[in-house]
Structures are given as structure tokens and as C-alpha cells.
Motif scaffolding. Structure first.
Motif, mmCIF file in Angstrom:
data_model
loop_
_atom_site.group_PDB
_atom_site.id
_atom_site.type_symbol
_atom_site.label_atom_id
_atom_site.label_comp_id
_atom_site.label_asym_id
_atom_site.label_seq_id
_atom_site.Cartn_x
_atom_site.Cartn_y
_atom_site.Cartn_z
ATOM 1 N N GLN A 295 -7.350 11.153 10.602
ATOM 2 C CA GLN A 295 -8.158 12.272 10.121
ATOM 3 C C GLN A 295 -7.275 13.467 9.771
ATOM 4 O O GLN A 295 -7.501 14.149 8.759
ATOM 5 N N TYR A 296 -6.279 13.718 10.600
ATOM 6 C CA TYR A 296 -5.330 14.791 10.297
ATOM 7 C C TYR A 296 -4.608 14.510 8.973
ATOM 8 O O TYR A 296 -4.451 15.393 8.133
ATOM 9 N N ASN A 297 -4.162 13.254 8.805
ATOM 10 C CA ASN A 297 -3.438 12.880 7.591
ATOM 11 C C ASN A 297 -4.279 13.098 6.345
ATOM 12 O O ASN A 297 -3.796 13.621 5.334
ATOM 13 N N LEU A 298 -5.536 12.682 6.412
ATOM 14 C CA LEU A 298 -6.420 12.824 5.252
ATOM 15 C C LEU A 298 -6.634 14.290 4.897
ATOM 16 O O LEU A 298 -6.632 14.670 3.720
ATOM 17 N N GLN A 299 -6.812 15.109 5.925
ATOM 18 C CA GLN A 299 -7.020 16.539 5.687
ATOM 19 C C GLN A 299 -5.751 17.185 5.141
ATOM 20 O O GLN A 299 -5.802 18.009 4.205
ATOM 21 N N MET A 300 -4.593 16.817 5.717
ATOM 22 C CA MET A 300 -3.312 17.373 5.268
ATOM 23 C C MET A 300 -3.019 16.999 3.818
ATOM 24 O O MET A 300 -2.583 17.836 3.018
ATOM 25 N N LEU A 301 -3.267 15.729 3.465
ATOM 26 C CA LEU A 301 -3.028 15.276 2.088
ATOM 27 C C LEU A 301 -3.922 16.028 1.101
ATOM 28 O O LEU A 301 -3.497 16.369 -0.005
ATOM 29 N N ASP B 239 4.428 -3.392 0.607
ATOM 30 C CA ASP B 239 4.736 -1.988 0.925
ATOM 31 C C ASP B 239 3.511 -1.096 0.768
ATOM 32 O O ASP B 239 3.195 -0.289 1.648
ATOM 33 N N TYR B 240 2.817 -1.239 -0.359
ATOM 34 C CA TYR B 240 1.667 -0.372 -0.638
ATOM 35 C C TYR B 240 0.487 -0.674 0.298
ATOM 36 O O TYR B 240 -0.238 0.233 0.704
ATOM 37 N N LEU B 241 0.292 -1.948 0.638
ATOM 38 C CA LEU B 241 -0.799 -2.308 1.545
ATOM 39 C C LEU B 241 -0.533 -1.766 2.952
ATOM 40 O O LEU B 241 -1.462 -1.344 3.656
ATOM 41 N N TYR B 242 0.730 -1.775 3.355
ATOM 42 C CA TYR B 242 1.085 -1.196 4.659
ATOM 43 C C TYR B 242 0.754 0.300 4.674
ATOM 44 O O TYR B 242 0.135 0.806 5.627
ATOM 45 N N GLN B 243 1.174 1.009 3.609
ATOM 46 C CA GLN B 243 0.913 2.443 3.533
ATOM 47 C C GLN B 243 -0.580 2.725 3.452
ATOM 48 O O GLN B 243 -1.075 3.678 4.063
ATOM 49 N N TYR B 244 -1.298 1.881 2.716
ATOM 50 C CA TYR B 244 -2.740 2.072 2.586
ATOM 51 C C TYR B 244 -3.426 1.984 3.946
ATOM 52 O O TYR B 244 -4.311 2.792 4.264
ATOM 53 N N ARG B 245 -3.012 1.018 4.776
ATOM 54 C CA ARG B 245 -3.650 0.830 6.077
ATOM 55 C C ARG B 245 -3.410 2.023 7.005
ATOM 56 O O ARG B 245 -4.221 2.288 7.900
ATOM 57 N N THR B 246 -2.312 2.769 6.806
ATOM 58 C CA THR B 246 -2.061 3.947 7.648
ATOM 59 C C THR B 246 -2.995 5.091 7.290
ATOM 60 O O THR B 246 -3.158 6.034 8.081
ATOM 61 N N LEU B 247 -3.619 5.013 6.106
ATOM 62 C CA LEU B 247 -4.508 6.084 5.648
ATOM 63 C C LEU B 247 -5.975 5.676 5.616
ATOM 64 O O LEU B 247 -6.864 6.517 5.611
ATOM 65 N N CYS B 248 -6.234 4.371 5.593
ATOM 66 C CA CYS B 248 -7.597 3.873 5.416
ATOM 67 C C CYS B 248 -8.409 4.016 6.702
ATOM 68 O O CYS B 248 -7.938 3.679 7.786
ATOM 69 N N SER B 249 -9.641 4.493 6.560
ATOM 70 C CA SER B 249 -10.529 4.628 7.711
ATOM 71 C C SER B 249 -11.676 3.619 7.677
ATOM 72 O O SER B 249 -12.490 3.555 8.593
ATOM 73 N N ASN B 250 -11.725 2.801 6.612
ATOM 74 C CA ASN B 250 -12.753 1.768 6.466
ATOM 75 C C ASN B 250 -12.241 0.462 7.095
ATOM 76 O O ASN B 250 -11.255 -0.115 6.622
ATOM 77 N N LEU B 251 -12.887 0.002 8.167
ATOM 78 C CA LEU B 251 -12.388 -1.164 8.899
ATOM 79 C C LEU B 251 -12.376 -2.434 8.052
ATOM 80 O O LEU B 251 -11.438 -3.230 8.122
ATOM 81 N N GLU B 252 -13.435 -2.630 7.258
ATOM 82 C CA GLU B 252 -13.509 -3.831 6.410
ATOM 83 C C GLU B 252 -12.372 -3.835 5.387
ATOM 84 O O GLU B 252 -11.703 -4.847 5.185
ATOM 85 N N ARG B 253 -12.162 -2.692 4.736
ATOM 86 C CA ARG B 253 -11.107 -2.612 3.722
ATOM 87 C C ARG B 253 -9.724 -2.713 4.360
ATOM 88 O O ARG B 253 -8.807 -3.308 3.788
ATOM 89 N N SER B 254 -9.590 -2.163 5.567
ATOM 90 C CA SER B 254 -8.317 -2.246 6.274
ATOM 91 C C SER B 254 -7.977 -3.690 6.621
ATOM 92 O O SER B 254 -6.820 -4.114 6.505
ATOM 93 N N LEU B 255 -8.989 -4.484 7.036
ATOM 94 C CA LEU B 255 -8.772 -5.898 7.340
ATOM 95 C C LEU B 255 -8.394 -6.666 6.077
ATOM 96 O O LEU B 255 -7.495 -7.520 6.098
ATOM 97 N N SER B 256 -9.058 -6.338 4.972
ATOM 98 C CA SER B 256 -8.736 -6.984 3.686
ATOM 99 C C SER B 256 -7.282 -6.710 3.308
ATOM 100 O O SER B 256 -6.558 -7.613 2.853
ATOM 101 N N ALA B 257 -6.840 -5.468 3.510
ATOM 102 C CA ALA B 257 -5.452 -5.108 3.207
ATOM 103 C C ALA B 257 -4.479 -5.855 4.112
ATOM 104 O O ALA B 257 -3.387 -6.254 3.687
ATOM 105 N N LEU B 258 -4.878 -6.057 5.372
ATOM 106 C CA LEU B 258 -4.016 -6.773 6.321
ATOM 107 C C LEU B 258 -3.868 -8.243 5.928
ATOM 108 O O LEU B 258 -2.772 -8.818 6.028
#
Length: 441
Positions: free
Chosen positions: A114-120, A152-171
Motif C-alpha cells: 500500500q505504501y508503494n502504490l501511494q508513493m508511486l 523479470d517483469y512478472l517478478y516486479q509486478y507481483r511486488t506491486l500487485c494487490s489482486n490475489l488472483e492476478r498475482s497467482l497468474s503472474a506466479l
């Protein structure tokens, strides 16, 4: 013989449980082994490629298959669409990609999403649209065959993603990328992450959860037979109740790989007894030479049958995409797993045969082991030396004489205690799951 090789091929059962990109290494193997006509394999490849963005690869195969100098117009147009779409996604994801390429900027990220999303949002004007664009860009890169960029991009995406379904798809995408790049250590880590989510996540239906477990086990085959510790990992995963239930109900062909792991892995002998029970249960629903070999030795004590199955097992291993990995040694090409399998299979036969007979004719034993007399004698002498078996060879009568061994009371007590501990753990787990289910209602 060609027909029997095709009968052993599990590709029609395995492929539907893999991402289409993971099917390509299997097709490459089958093409190299010439299990099917070359033309048939090339057609399969084009059919798979048509559902990806690897258009250049598809065009090359089309030219090879049809002996043409130019690719068809629809492929040329498709290539132009892919290039245009890639450029569009690259532009949409550019703000976030630029941020991620800046080491000083990345240091501002914290474990708190949440901090990351607000900071970005506040400092870099990067919001949900740009984060979603990164996911689409990573996915497109994967479909184009750029697995390194996608990982690389999927790893970075998972550090920012808050949607569990989408995060699992990325994993899942990250796992596939690491497998395709043959980064086995990282791939094993990602496999365990996916497993943890599957086992803890609340699925819409139990069948959906079972299907995810089946996918995970199939994807894991690449890792288990390439990673240094893979043959232990496959046993630890597949033998778990929930995963074994999934195998027995929906994917019994996976028993081939678990049986192979048990045969070549001496450290997991105590768990073999439980697996033999599974083999007895599945005897009528699934047949495979490697599984049947274990049944011959440990269920039916049919050593002539085991000898015949060993020959079939050799064919199965060299023609299986996961088991038949070849290693070039100078002018020779070998299949290391085949030699290891045959050595341990002979040991299984020898140990079991010796438990039943006190005096064994060397000629008969050589026949059971698929060796000639001299090879069998050398093999048994070496086995007695290295394993300290309480036996001796009577050269005059040509027999192996086994000395009766008294059961070790301490070992029996330890084994019984381990078994009791395992059953207690299983019972407690089932009670906790039941109580949680009642509480949820």
C-alpha cells in the motif's frame, strides 16, 4: 517396436496439463527420438505456435514443412500485428519500466504494498493503469518467447500487485519462464510458492483446487528430473495425501514418475511401502512397465515377470521426455537415468529374492538380473563388499548363500515410532481441517 514406443508415450495425457510453451521441449524430444513422423511433429508445432506470438518461429517451421521460400500472407500480417501490439504495450508500461530500471528509485520501495502504490502515485505519477500495463507487457513478452524479460517483469509486478488472483497468474508465468530457461534452483523455489498458495487459498470449488494441484505436479516434472535434489522433491510432493488423491482420481499416469523416483532414490525406501499399497489399489486402472515392475517384485514376487519388465522399462525411459535426458560423452550419447534405474532395479530384485531364498543358484540369479554369469558374479561380489551383506559365494556349487539375520529391535522400534508419529500428524491435520470447516459454516 515403433508401435510399442508410441504406446508408452504419455504426451497425449501430459500435454493438456501444461502451458503450451512447455509442450515445445516435449515435441523437440519426440522429434529427436523419431517416435512420430517428422511431418506430424512439425504440424503439431505450428498448431501450438498459432496460439502464441512466436510468429517468426512459426514461419520458419512452415517453410521447412512445406518446402516454401516464403511464409503465407496471413502469417506475415499476423507478424505485423504482433510487432504493433508489442510497441503499444511497451509505451503503456514505459513509465513503470523506466522506474524499475532506476536502482536509486527502486530503493524507495518497501515491503508494504500500500505504501508503494501511494508513493508511486504521488512521486512518479504511476497508478493502477501502468501496473496493469506491466502485467500485459510481461505476458506478451512471454507469448513472444522472451522468457527472461517476462520473468523479470512478472517478478516486479507481483511486488506491486494487490489482486490475489492476478498475482497467482503472474506466479504461474514466472514458474513457466524459469523452467523454460532451465533455471532449476529458482524454478523449484517458484514451484514451492505456487504450492503454498494452492494449499492455503480458498478456491471457488474443490475441483478447481484439485486441478491446480494436477497442473503443479505436471509442471514440476521438468524440475524434478533436472534439479539435483529433484527425485527427493517429487516423492515428498506426490506422496502427500491431497496430491496422491489427485493423482489417483485424475492423473494416474504420474505414477510412472513417482515409481521411477522411488527406484533410483535409496533414501526414500521407508515410504516405498505406502506407495506399494497405492500400486495395488491402481492395478486395474493404470498399467505402466515401471509401475508393474514394482508390483512384480514387491506384490507378486514374480521375478521372471520383473526381468521382462526391466527390458520394457529401459524402452520407456529412453523414450520419455522427462526421464530420457541424454548426455553427450565424447563420441557417445548416454541416458544417465537409465543406467541408474537398471542398477537399482537389479538391487530390488536381488534383495527381495534373497529374503525369500537362503541358497540361490548363481545362474538363475544372473537370468533374473538380465546379466550373464560372470557379470552377475562380479556384481554380487561388489554388492556384498559395499553393502556389507551377510552372504557369501560358493564358487564350487555356483551359489550365493545367505546367512539368516535377526531383526534389529532398535530399528524396529524407531520405524514403528516414525509410523505412529506420521499417523498422529495426519489425524490431527484432518481434525483441524474438519473444525475449521465447521467454523466457516
Amino acid at each position: 517396436m515403433a508401435e510399442s514406443k508410441e504406446n508408452y508415450d504419455l504426451t497425449p495425457r501430459v500435454a493438456p496439463n501444461l502451458d503450451r510453451h512447455l509442450v515445445f521441449p516435449i515435441l523437440e524430444f519426440l522429434q529427436e527420438r523419431q517416435l512420430y513422423p517428422d511431418e506430424q511433429i512439425l504440424k503439431f508445432k505450428i498448431e501450438l505456435l498459432n496460439k502464441t506470438n512466436m510468429v517468426d518461429y512459426a514461419m520458419d517451421i512452415h517453410k521447412s514443412l512445406y518446402h516454401a521460400e516464403d511464409a503465407p500472407q496471413d502469417m506475415v500480417e499476423r507478424r505485423a500485428e504482433v510487432v504493433a501490439r508489442l510497441k503499444s504495450l511497451e509505451e503503456a508500461a514505459a513509465p513503470l519500466v523506466t522506474f524499475l530500471l532506476n536502482p536509486n528509485a527502486v530503493q524507495e520501495l518497501r515491503a508494504d504494498k500500500q505504501y508503494n502504490l501511494q508513493m508511486l502515485k504521488e512521486r512518479y505519477q504511476i497508478g493502477p493503469d501502468q501496473i496493469e500495463a506491466l502485467y500485459q507487457y510481461a505476458k506478451f513478452q512471454f507469448e513472444c518467447g522472451n522468457y527472461s524479460g517476462a520473468a523479470d517483469y512478472l517478478y516486479q509486478y507481483r511486488t506491486l500487485c494487490s489482486n490475489l488472483e492476478r498475482s497467482l497468474s503472474a506466479l504461474w508465468g514466472k514458474l513457466a519462464s524459469e523452467i523454460l530457461m532451465q533455471n532449476w534452483d529458482i524454478a523449484l523455489e517458484e514451484l514451492n510458492r505456487v504450492k503454498e498458495i494452492i494449499d492455503s487459498k480458498s478456491f471457488a470449488s474443490p475441483l478447481n483446487q484439485v486441478q491446480n494441484r494436477i497442473w503443479l505436479m505436471h509442471w514440476g516434472l521438468y524440475i524434478f528430473f533436472n534439479h539435483d535434489n529433484g527425485r527427493t522433491q517429487i516423492i515428498d510432493l506426490f506422496i502427500q495425501d491431497k496430491y496422491m488423491n489427485a493423482i489417483q482420481t485424475s492423473a494416474p499416469h504420474l505414477l510412472r514418475y513417482l515409481a521411477t523416483a522411488f527406484i533410483v532414490n535409496k533414501r526414500r525406501r521407508p515410504q516405498l511401502k505406502e506407495f506399494i499399497k497405492v500400486i495395488q489399489q491402481e492395478h486395474y486402472s493404470y498399467k505402466d512397465p515401471i509401475v508393474e515392475f514394482l508390483a512384480c517384485v514387491f506384490v507378486n514376487y514374480d521375478f521372471d515377470g520383473a526381468q521382462k519388465k526391466m527390458k520394457e522399462c529401459e524402452e520407456v525411459i529412453v523414450n520419455d521426455p522427462f526421464l530420457g535426458k541424454r548426455v553427450d560423452d565424447g563420441n557417445f550419447s548416454t541416458v544417465p537415468l537409465k543406467d541408474e534405474f537398471l542398477e537399482n532395479a537389479r538391487l530390488f530384485i536381488f534383495e527381495t529374492y534373497c529374503r525369500i531364498h537362503q541358497r540361490i543358484d548363481m545362474g538363475v540369479l544372473a537370468e533374473k538380473l538380465n546379466l550373464n554369469y560372470e557379470e552377475a558374479e562380479r556384481w554380487i561380489v561388489n554388492l556384498i563388499r559395499t553393502s556389507k551383506l551377510d552372504a557369501k559365494i560358493d564358487s564350487e556349487s555356483g551359489t550365493v548363500i545367505m546367512e539368516p539375520t535377526q531383526p534389529n529391535v532398535h530399528e524396529q522400534l524407531v520405524n514403528h515410532t516414525k509410523a505412529l508419529s506420521g499417523r498422529t500428524y495426519k489425524l490431527v491435520t484432518q481434525l483441524l481441517e474438519h473444525s475449521q470447516g465447521q467454523a466457516a459454516r
